[in-house]
Design a protein around this motif. Structure first.
Motif, PDB file in Angstrom:
ATOM      1  N   MET A 147      28.627  28.115 -32.371  1.00 53.84           N
ATOM      2  CA  MET A 147      28.229  28.928 -31.330  1.00 53.84           C
ATOM      3  C   MET A 147      29.398  29.620 -30.569  1.00 53.84           C
ATOM      4  O   MET A 147      29.374  30.549 -29.927  1.00 53.84           O
ATOM      5  CB  MET A 147      27.503  28.093 -30.355  1.00 53.84           C
ATOM      6  CG  MET A 147      27.000  28.745 -29.112  1.00 53.84           C
ATOM      7  SD  MET A 147      25.661  27.738 -28.223  1.00 53.84           S
ATOM      8  CE  MET A 147      26.138  26.212 -28.294  1.00 53.84           C
ATOM      9  N   LEU A 148      30.505  28.812 -30.508  1.00 54.26           N
ATOM     10  CA  LEU A 148      31.657  29.235 -29.759  1.00 54.26           C
ATOM     11  C   LEU A 148      32.846  28.864 -30.230  1.00 54.26           C
ATOM     12  O   LEU A 148      33.348  27.991 -29.671  1.00 54.26           O
ATOM     13  CB  LEU A 148      31.182  28.728 -28.250  1.00 54.26           C
ATOM     14  CG  LEU A 148      30.143  27.682 -28.303  1.00 54.26           C
ATOM     15  CD1 LEU A 148      30.790  26.600 -28.387  1.00 54.26           C
ATOM     16  CD2 LEU A 148      29.264  27.995 -27.373  1.00 54.26           C
ATOM     17  N   PRO A 149      33.497  29.688 -31.396  1.00 51.90           N
ATOM     18  CA  PRO A 149      34.864  29.152 -31.574  1.00 51.90           C
ATOM     19  C   PRO A 149      35.552  29.632 -30.420  1.00 51.90           C
ATOM     20  O   PRO A 149      35.507  30.114 -29.575  1.00 51.90           O
ATOM     21  CB  PRO A 149      35.070  30.510 -32.535  1.00 51.90           C
ATOM     22  CG  PRO A 149      33.773  30.660 -33.223  1.00 51.90           C
ATOM     23  CD  PRO A 149      32.728  30.632 -32.069  1.00 51.90           C
ATOM     24  N   ILE A 209      27.236  24.166 -20.507  1.00 57.29           N
ATOM     25  CA  ILE A 209      27.696  22.955 -20.726  1.00 57.29           C
ATOM     26  C   ILE A 209      28.648  22.775 -21.683  1.00 57.29           C
ATOM     27  O   ILE A 209      29.991  22.312 -21.449  1.00 57.29           O
ATOM     28  CB  ILE A 209      26.546  21.760 -20.703  1.00 57.29           C
ATOM     29  CG1 ILE A 209      25.665  21.585 -19.487  1.00 57.29           C
ATOM     30  CG2 ILE A 209      27.076  20.342 -21.213  1.00 57.29           C
ATOM     31  CD1 ILE A 209      24.401  20.651 -19.907  1.00 57.29           C
ATOM     32  N   HIS A 210      28.492  23.213 -22.779  1.00 57.48           N
ATOM     33  CA  HIS A 210      29.491  23.316 -23.875  1.00 57.48           C
ATOM     34  C   HIS A 210      30.726  24.210 -23.417  1.00 57.48           C
ATOM     35  O   HIS A 210      31.614  23.424 -23.576  1.00 57.48           O
ATOM     36  CB  HIS A 210      28.735  24.220 -25.046  1.00 57.48           C
ATOM     37  CG  HIS A 210      29.890  24.407 -26.301  1.00 57.48           C
ATOM     38  ND1 HIS A 210      29.630  23.436 -27.532  1.00 57.48           N
ATOM     39  CD2 HIS A 210      30.822  24.974 -26.677  1.00 57.48           C
ATOM     40  CE1 HIS A 210      30.464  23.782 -28.384  1.00 57.48           C
ATOM     41  NE2 HIS A 210      31.501  24.511 -27.688  1.00 57.48           N
ATOM     42  N   GLU A 211      30.852  25.060 -22.862  1.00 54.80           N
ATOM     43  CA  GLU A 211      32.020  25.899 -22.495  1.00 54.80           C
ATOM     44  C   GLU A 211      32.818  25.180 -21.430  1.00 54.80           C
ATOM     45  O   GLU A 211      33.964  25.007 -21.384  1.00 54.80           O
ATOM     46  CB  GLU A 211      31.633  27.380 -22.059  1.00 54.80           C
ATOM     47  CG  GLU A 211      31.117  28.032 -23.298  1.00 54.80           C
ATOM     48  CD  GLU A 211      31.813  28.183 -24.474  1.00 54.80           C
ATOM     49  OE1 GLU A 211      32.752  27.669 -24.716  1.00 54.80           O
ATOM     50  OE2 GLU A 211      31.332  28.634 -25.584  1.00 54.80           O
ATOM     51  N   ALA A 245      32.301  21.920 -20.928  1.00 56.69           N
ATOM     52  CA  ALA A 245      32.960  20.860 -21.311  1.00 56.69           C
ATOM     53  C   ALA A 245      34.431  21.090 -21.924  1.00 56.69           C
ATOM     54  O   ALA A 245      35.330  20.001 -21.820  1.00 56.69           O
ATOM     55  CB  ALA A 245      31.921  20.175 -22.437  1.00 56.69           C
ATOM     56  N   HIS A 246      34.515  22.298 -22.451  1.00 59.05           N
ATOM     57  CA  HIS A 246      35.983  22.613 -23.077  1.00 59.05           C
ATOM     58  C   HIS A 246      36.931  22.481 -21.861  1.00 59.05           C
ATOM     59  O   HIS A 246      38.241  21.912 -22.120  1.00 59.05           O
ATOM     60  CB  HIS A 246      35.752  24.002 -23.795  1.00 59.05           C
ATOM     61  CG  HIS A 246      35.410  23.962 -25.312  1.00 59.05           C
ATOM     62  ND1 HIS A 246      35.707  23.128 -25.854  1.00 59.05           N
ATOM     63  CD2 HIS A 246      34.620  24.756 -25.810  1.00 59.05           C
ATOM     64  CE1 HIS A 246      35.198  23.243 -27.359  1.00 59.05           C
ATOM     65  NE2 HIS A 246      34.446  24.191 -27.110  1.00 59.05           N
ATOM     66  N   GLN A 247      36.488  22.982 -20.999  1.00 62.89           N
ATOM     67  CA  GLN A 247      37.689  23.224 -19.678  1.00 62.89           C
ATOM     68  C   GLN A 247      37.940  21.679 -19.260  1.00 62.89           C
ATOM     69  O   GLN A 247      38.715  21.337 -18.646  1.00 62.89           O
ATOM     70  CB  GLN A 247      36.920  23.931 -18.602  1.00 62.89           C
ATOM     71  CG  GLN A 247      36.872  25.436 -18.959  1.00 62.89           C
ATOM     72  CD  GLN A 247      38.185  26.367 -19.130  1.00 62.89           C
ATOM     73  OE1 GLN A 247      39.153  25.536 -18.637  1.00 62.89           O
ATOM     74  NE2 GLN A 247      38.085  27.492 -19.950  1.00 62.89           N
ATOM     75  N   ASP A 250      26.956  20.737 -37.832  1.00 63.14           N
ATOM     76  CA  ASP A 250      28.285  21.143 -38.608  1.00 63.14           C
ATOM     77  C   ASP A 250      29.212  21.559 -37.641  1.00 63.14           C
ATOM     78  O   ASP A 250      30.336  21.142 -37.815  1.00 63.14           O
ATOM     79  CB  ASP A 250      28.091  22.196 -39.588  1.00 63.14           C
ATOM     80  CG  ASP A 250      26.848  21.768 -40.736  1.00 63.14           C
ATOM     81  OD1 ASP A 250      26.731  20.647 -40.910  1.00 63.14           O
ATOM     82  OD2 ASP A 250      26.849  22.444 -41.744  1.00 63.14           O
ATOM     83  N   TYR A 251      28.677  22.280 -36.610  1.00 61.74           N
ATOM     84  CA  TYR A 251      29.806  22.934 -35.775  1.00 61.74           C
ATOM     85  C   TYR A 251      30.625  21.871 -34.972  1.00 61.74           C
ATOM     86  O   TYR A 251      32.005  22.014 -34.808  1.00 61.74           O
ATOM     87  CB  TYR A 251      29.388  24.075 -34.697  1.00 61.74           C
ATOM     88  CG  TYR A 251      30.208  24.985 -34.228  1.00 61.74           C
ATOM     89  CD1 TYR A 251      31.295  25.799 -34.886  1.00 61.74           C
ATOM     90  CD2 TYR A 251      31.001  24.658 -32.684  1.00 61.74           C
ATOM     91  CE1 TYR A 251      32.038  26.492 -34.372  1.00 61.74           C
ATOM     92  CE2 TYR A 251      31.710  25.392 -32.228  1.00 61.74           C
ATOM     93  CZ  TYR A 251      32.457  26.100 -33.031  1.00 61.74           C
ATOM     94  OH  TYR A 251      33.040  26.948 -32.329  1.00 61.74           O
ATOM     95  N   ALA A 252      30.001  20.855 -34.647  1.00 64.08           N
ATOM     96  CA  ALA A 252      30.911  19.517 -33.980  1.00 64.08           C
ATOM     97  C   ALA A 252      31.701  19.051 -34.817  1.00 64.08           C
ATOM     98  O   ALA A 252      32.604  18.335 -34.294  1.00 64.08           O
ATOM     99  CB  ALA A 252      29.649  18.658 -33.530  1.00 64.08           C
ATOM    100  N   THR A 288      37.518  18.860 -30.061  1.00 65.51           N
ATOM    101  CA  THR A 288      37.126  19.580 -28.896  1.00 65.51           C
ATOM    102  C   THR A 288      35.670  20.125 -29.077  1.00 65.51           C
ATOM    103  O   THR A 288      34.972  19.942 -28.066  1.00 65.51           O
ATOM    104  CB  THR A 288      38.062  20.800 -28.363  1.00 65.51           C
ATOM    105  OG1 THR A 288      37.810  20.911 -26.944  1.00 65.51           O
ATOM    106  CG2 THR A 288      38.102  21.787 -29.231  1.00 65.51           C
ATOM    107  N   GLU A 289      35.346  20.618 -30.340  1.00 65.52           N
ATOM    108  CA  GLU A 289      34.120  21.043 -30.473  1.00 65.52           C
ATOM    109  C   GLU A 289      33.121  19.878 -30.437  1.00 65.52           C
ATOM    110  O   GLU A 289      31.905  20.021 -29.889  1.00 65.52           O
ATOM    111  CB  GLU A 289      33.927  21.942 -31.827  1.00 65.52           C
ATOM    112  CG  GLU A 289      34.834  23.186 -31.684  1.00 65.52           C
ATOM    113  CD  GLU A 289      34.169  24.149 -30.679  1.00 65.52           C
ATOM    114  OE1 GLU A 289      33.060  23.866 -29.936  1.00 65.52           O
ATOM    115  OE2 GLU A 289      35.084  25.146 -30.246  1.00 65.52           O
ATOM    116  N   PHE A 290      33.550  18.697 -31.167  1.00 73.42           N
ATOM    117  CA  PHE A 290      32.748  17.562 -31.097  1.00 73.42           C
ATOM    118  C   PHE A 290      32.238  17.154 -29.590  1.00 73.42           C
ATOM    119  O   PHE A 290      31.121  17.025 -29.437  1.00 73.42           O
ATOM    120  CB  PHE A 290      33.681  16.391 -31.718  1.00 73.42           C
ATOM    121  CG  PHE A 290      32.684  15.312 -31.904  1.00 73.42           C
ATOM    122  CD1 PHE A 290      31.799  15.017 -32.809  1.00 73.42           C
ATOM    123  CD2 PHE A 290      32.517  14.263 -31.020  1.00 73.42           C
ATOM    124  CE1 PHE A 290      31.007  13.849 -33.293  1.00 73.42           C
ATOM    125  CE2 PHE A 290      31.931  13.005 -31.035  1.00 73.42           C
ATOM    126  CZ  PHE A 290      31.179  12.856 -32.164  1.00 73.42           C
TER     127      PHE A 290
HETATM  128 ZN   LIG Z   1      32.976  25.199 -28.587  1.00 72.41          ZN
END
Ligand SMILES: [Zn+2]
Length: 275
Positions: A1-3, A171-173, A175-177, A224-226, A231-233
């Protein structure tokens, strides 16, 4: 979803990295802004577009409203791809993001100064970056290290209104921050002492378990993406924690318990008390 573009090597001077409980020189204007009433229309945006809002108790709602108001006021919001940013977009994004702050000491996502919003999926702004073997692609979101959060409004709205997919782009993006706060984009968080050690144990065990299950051809709850990076996990696990907490607790009890400590809120209780 968001590399995510690979971040630059952390420097020895961690600009932008501040303790989450550090005092802010902006405290006085914030206090004054807190006295402002929350516009009626904004309540409607939260009710309509932030599913979780209905699950919160009164104290949590008040905190969410106050936090969201400050995020709306202090960030720079820019429309892209012909989109004009509205209050509804700001409040909806801030409301979802601030779910992650309800139990934490925080500084209103201080690392993030700008939020870019596209109407729908967009091409990465960093055309030079791509995962090995991947061509240019459309993204729904991106969190740039020392840069903006970029979001597709249609996905923000759909996932904010209905958590049943287990996905939540905001929440995904964001969470990266949170992951970036300690200066690294590797799933490590701004935890201390035994809590940091325990998180590393759980993160490593769960991440490698997921990669092993995928190699063995299993369908997985985290997807799979996690498994592409830690960080994606963490970002994906955060999505599941807030949207499908009971299932996460059932399938990944240790991970759920750690996220319970990281976020210091209990989404399982929110959903269990759902009206
Ligand atoms: Zn991501």
């Amino acid at each position: 979803m968001l590399p995510l573009p690979p971040p630059p090597e952390p420097t020895s001077e961690p600009t932008g990295v501040r303790p989450r409980s550090s005092p802010s020189t902006a405290a006085r204007p914030r206090d004054e802004s807190m006295a402002d009433s929350f516009p009626d229309a904004w309540f409607q945006f939260l009710k309509s577009n932030v599913f979780h809002y209905q699950l919160l108790n009164d104290a949590e709602r008040t905190r969410l409203e106050n936090d969201a108001r400050i995020v709306v006021a202090e960030k720079t919001w820019e429309g892209c791809g012909g989109l004009t940013v509205t209050d509804e977009m700001k409040v909806t994004i801030a409301g979802q993001a601030c779910l992650m702050l309800l139990g934490r000491e925080h500084n209103y996502f201080r690392r993030i100064s700008t939020i870019l919003i596209y109407p729908s999926a967009f091409r990465t702004i960093d055309e030079g970056w791509q995962y090995e073997g991947w061509g240019p692609m459309a993204l729904e979101g991106q969190a740039v290290y020392h840069g903006p959060v970029i979001l597709a409004w249609d996905a923000v709205l759909a996932e904010g209104r209905d958590p049943s997919s287990g996905k939540n782009l905001v929440i995904h993006e964001f969470a990266h921050q949170l992951d970036f706060i300690d200066g690294y984009a590797d799933g490590t968080l701004d935890l201390a002492g035994e809590e940091a050690e325990r998180w590393q144990e759980v993160l490593n065990a769960e991440y490698h378990r997921l990669r092993r299950e995928i190699r063995q051809g299993h369908d997985t709850f985290l997807g799979d993406y996690a498994a592409t990076s830690k960080t994606e996990f963490f970002a994906t696990a955060s999505e599941r924690f807030f949207t499908q907490p009971a299932k996460l607790r059932h399938l990944h009890a240790s991970l759920y318990d750690m996220l319970l400590r990281v976020y210091a809120v209990s989404p399982c209780e929110w959903f269990a008390a759902r009206p």
